[in-house]
Design an enzyme around this catalytic site. Structure first.
Site, PDB file in Angstrom:
ATOM      1  CG  HIS A 262     -50.197  47.934  61.818  1.00  0.00           C
ATOM      2  ND1 HIS A 262     -51.020  48.900  61.265  1.00  0.00           N
ATOM      3  CD2 HIS A 262     -50.163  48.198  63.150  1.00  0.00           C
ATOM      4  CE1 HIS A 262     -51.468  49.695  62.216  1.00  0.00           C
ATOM      5  NE2 HIS A 262     -50.966  49.293  63.365  1.00  0.00           N
ATOM      6  CB  CYS A 263     -44.611  49.886  62.433  1.00  0.00           C
ATOM      7  SG  CYS A 263     -43.397  50.306  63.707  1.00  0.00           S
ATOM      8  N   PRO A 264     -46.566  49.163  65.268  1.00  0.00           N
ATOM      9  CG  PRO A 264     -46.229  47.840  67.156  1.00  0.00           C
ATOM     10  CD  PRO A 264     -46.079  47.828  65.674  1.00  0.00           C
TER      11      PRO A 264
ATOM     12  CB  ALA B 214     -50.090  54.590  65.569  1.00  0.00           C
TER      13      ALA B 214
END
Length: 293
Positions: free
Chosen positions: A182-184, A187
């Site tokens: 999950h890449c912030p 998002a």
């Protein structure tokens, strides 16, 4: 009497030791549960924060890339590509540099937008995702589960069938096909349907950062001084963009290098199912040689 007294004392000591052991065990279990609950609560809070600040990271990423792009076209490009009316080769060189620069900027922003907007692919909506003709459908995934496993895996958190390479994202709270992470900064999860966009975005970004650092070192040195500045862009923005390009290029360049030039290592398994506790590579090679003999 002395023998009886010693027996009573011995039994009393044994009971006291047993009582102390049980008490210590209960205390340890209590603190272990408290610590486990604390870690779970902290992890849940962190995931909630990551999910909530996702749009902030997107705005920050677009702002930083936009700043570097503005600095490049207002300072770096005019200082490196000089237009000369007397020589045709300088004009060709100028136009080639301009075309390449525009192409890199368009690719960076396009693939970033696609990585943000494209859904990674979940177990329930995999059949409705807009994909190429060779992408799997939900029926194909279930048939694959039944073919290679006697008991199909089920996610313990969302209680849905779990195909191979699908994992549950604790931030999005759903299972994602071919889950990477999950890449912030986008998002979003990096999964089956947006993995190529994310990888291409990183590739173009690394190339753009190294190119920016290669052609922009002279304006960077000038921005550190106090004289010889002929551009309207403030010096701190130029210095910040150059340092940002170098940092991102080095930080993402090594992972990109390992993606395109991986270490050849055959994983244990038949290509479809991997063991939960995989054996070592040497043991797998030994078993393969024994089977072939």
């Amino acid at each position: 009497d002395s023998w009886y007294d010693s027996l009573v004392i011995s039994e009393f000591n044994d009971q006291e030791t047993l009582f102390n052991s049980i008490l210590v065990l209960k205390i340890r279990r209590m603190y272990s549960n408290i610590w486990r609950n604390f870690i779970a609560a902290a992890d849940k809070a962190a995931n909630t924060v990551i999910l909530a600040v996702g749009p902030v990271f997107i705005v920050l990423a677009v702002g930083l890339i936009g700043l570097a792009t503005t600095v490049y076209f207002t300072v770096v490009f005019p200082s490196f590509y000089v237009w000369d009316e007397d020589y045709i080769w300088t004009k060709i060189y100028y136009y080639l540099g301009l075309i390449f620069s525009i192409y890199m900027v368009v690719c960076i922003f396009f693939h970033y937008y696609m990585a943000v907007r494209t859904k990674p692919g979940g177990v329930l909506n995999v059949g409705t995702e807009q994909s190429d003709s060779n992408d799997p459908t939900i029926q194909d995934l279930f048939l694959e589960l039944e073919e290679y496993q006697e008991y199909p895996k089920t996610c313990k958190k969302c209680h849905l069938p779990k195909p191979e390479r699908a994992h549950h994202c604790s931030v999005c709270r759903r299972c994602v096909l071919k889950f990477d992470h999950h890449c912030p900064w986008i998002a979003n999860c990096v999964g089956h349907f947006n993995h190529r966009y994310f990888l291409l975005f990183m590739t173009y970004l690394v190339i753009g950062c190294f190119y920016f650092a290669l052609v922009g070192w002279k304006p960077f040195l000038l921005s550190l001084g106090e004289t010889g500045w002929d551009w309207s862009m403030p010096r701190p923005y130029v210095a910040l963009s150059f340092l940002l390009a170098v940092a991102i290029g080095l930080a993402l360049g090594i992972p990109i290098y390992t993606i395109f030039l991986p270490i050849p290592m055959s994983p244990p398994g038949n290509g479809k199912v991997w063991e939960k506790n995989p054996m070592s590579y040497a043991n797998v090679q030994t078993e393969i040689s024994e089977d072939t003999d």
